[in-house]
Write a protein that holds these residues in place. Structure first.
Motif, PDB file in Angstrom:
ATOM      1  N   ASP A 164       0.853  -1.191   0.000  1.00 18.33           N
ATOM      2  CA  ASP A 164       0.000   0.000   0.000  1.00 18.33           C
ATOM      3  C   ASP A 164       0.890   1.241   0.000  1.00 18.33           C
ATOM      4  N   LYS A 168      -4.374   3.384   1.189  1.00 16.94           N
ATOM      5  CA  LYS A 168      -5.259   2.246   1.484  1.00 16.94           C
ATOM      6  C   LYS A 168      -5.983   1.709   0.251  1.00 16.94           C
ATOM      7  N   SER A 170      -4.907  -0.545  -1.580  1.00 14.53           N
ATOM      8  CA  SER A 170      -4.667  -1.993  -1.750  1.00 14.53           C
ATOM      9  C   SER A 170      -5.784  -2.820  -1.118  1.00 14.53           C
ATOM     10  N   ARG A 171      -6.654  -2.187  -0.358  1.00 13.90           N
ATOM     11  CA  ARG A 171      -7.761  -2.936   0.238  1.00 13.90           C
ATOM     12  C   ARG A 171      -8.769  -3.368  -0.824  1.00 13.90           C
ATOM     13  N   GLY A 204      -2.397  -8.497   3.967  1.00  9.34           N
ATOM     14  CA  GLY A 204      -3.764  -8.346   3.454  1.00  9.34           C
ATOM     15  C   GLY A 204      -4.425  -9.657   3.103  1.00  9.34           C
ATOM     16  N   ARG A 268      -5.423  -3.982   3.818  1.00  7.95           N
ATOM     17  CA  ARG A 268      -4.295  -3.359   3.123  1.00  7.95           C
ATOM     18  C   ARG A 268      -3.022  -4.190   3.296  1.00  7.95           C
TER      19      ARG A 268
END
Ligand SMILES: CCCCCCCCCCCCCCCCCCCC(=O)SCCNC(=O)CCNC(=O)[C@H](O)C(C)(C)COP(=O)(O)OP(=O)(O)OC[C@H]1O[C@@H](n2cnc3c(N)ncnc32)[C@H](O)[C@@H]1OP(=O)(O)O
Ligand SMILES: Nc1ncnc2c1ncn2[C@@H]1O[C@H](COP(=O)(O)OP(=O)(O)OP(=O)(O)O)[C@@H](O)[C@H]1O
Ligand SMILES: O=C(O)CCC(=O)C(=O)O
Ligand SMILES: [Fe+2]
Ligand SMILES: [Mg+2]
Length: 277
Positions: A164, A168, A170-171, A204, A268
């Motif tokens: 990330d 954020k 990458s969530r 994650g 994330r």
């Protein structure tokens, strides 16, 4: 293989497009039809009768909507999938129909270089090496417990969750895969998700809300996230906040099978590695 290839598009989501479950024949005392001696009241709604799953595993999936099978895919196969992914990122091969997706924060940054910007590839059905995943006997053996023997791969992806960059992005918001699927019946669809390395909350992992596969398909929309949201990453707005979130910590080769109505997402990636599944 040919049967699998007959599908529309492929993923690690596999479904059964054939007949709905046969209805149980109920014997009528005066009708002359007799009930077979083996007749049992239908106990299971989400799994089919075969001898692969233990009773305990079956009950777990029925109750929770997912099932983790440890150490299912060999490290040798995972290495081969990883190498092929890297070849695709280097543009040494470009299978027809493949979609390459980049993280929304990274695509607009200076870091937009090579495989470090590829968040995932989708629809790799024309890549012989990656499609081998959908033909692995150990995967199909479990898939069949949910879909029955006429198996069709419907959608494929290799996810390379990037570190990330602080926004954020990458969530992956909590969602139900059925939102993306125009085919039914939902109980004969299953997703197979294989960890290509150790995965936990730091990089994650998959997060699931157990039991939510028993509920309806909920409305999805883009989440109101300040740092940006990836295209098509729709989320559920009104999920039950009291529903326990379970973080699935998995080792390389572990595979989770889950129902397309199960609410799930991923957090994330706080590491510098690219989390691969
Ligand atoms: C395809 C389904 C996606 C599902 C995603 C969520 C997965 C959840 C898992 C659940 C299971 C899913 C199963 C799905 C199976 C059924 C799917 C049914 C739905 C569809 O079929 S939808 C139709 C196909 N959908 C798409 O193709 C998605 C949209 N794709 C695109 O728009 C582009 O291909 C893509 C990926 C953005 C890349 O475009 P490209 O032109 O190569 O990229 P550029 O770098 O030139 O950027 C162009 C423009 O887009 C912006 N951009 C790039 N990446 C992103 C991103 N990740 N998020 C947001 N915006 C992005 C980029 O900044 C550029 O914008 P400008 O303003 O600068 O022009
Ligand atoms: N309170 C919440 N509201 C909405 N969505 C949430 C909430 N908590 C988690 N989620 C969703 O579930 C996913 C997984 O959550 P998780 O808490 O594991 O991730 P994270 O918040 O990125 O990391 P961490 O909690 O480990 O700091 C998130 O990406 C997000 O999409
Ligand atoms: O791996 C992830 O980050 C999310 C994957 C997902 O939602 C899926 O495979 O359906
Ligand atoms: Fe999903
Ligand atoms: Mg959190």
């Amino acid at each position: 293989m040919d049967q699998l290839r007959a599908g529309v598009r492929l993923r690690i989501v596999l479904g059964h497009l054939g007949h709905p479950l046969a209805a149980a024949i109920v014997a009528h005392p005066t009708s002359g039809t007799s009930s077979p001696a083996s007749f049992q009241p239908q106990q299971f709604q989400y799994t089919l009768d075969n001898n692969v799953l233990s009773l305990e595993q079956r009950k777990f999936y029925e109750e929770n909507g997912y099932l983790v099978i440890k150490n299912l895919v060999s490290h040798a196969d995972i290495q081969r999938f990883r190498s092929e992914f890297e070849r695709i990122c280097r543009k040494e091969v470009r299978p027809p129909g493949l979609m390459v997706m980049k993280d929304v924060a990274i695509v607009k940054s200076e870091q937009n270089l090579s495989e470090k910007s590829v968040t995932k590839i989708q629809d790799f059905q024309e890549d012989e090496e990656l499609f081998r995943y959908c033909t692995l006997p150990e995967i199909l053996k479990y898939v069949e417990c949910f879909t029955g023997p006429n198996i069709m791969a419907m959608h494929t992806m290799l996810i390379n969750k990037p570190p990330d960059v602080g926004k954020k992005t990458s969530r992956h918001p909590l969602h139900q895969d059925l939102h993306y699927f125009p085919f039914r019946p939902s109980n004969l669809i299953v997703c197979a998700w294989t960890a290509m390395e150790h995965i936990d909350r730091n990089n994650g992992c998959l997060v699931v809300l157990p039991g939510t596969h028993k509920g309806p398909l909920k409305p999805h929309d883009y989440p109101q996230w300040e740092g940006g949201v990836n295209i098509m990453y729709h989320g559920i707005q009104d999920y039950e906040k009291n529903n326990a979130r379970v973080h699935l910590v998995m080792e390389k080769g572990d595979t989770v099978f889950f129902h397309p109505l199960l609410i799930h997402g991923s957090g994330r990636n706080r590491t510098q590695g690219f989390r691969k599944v």
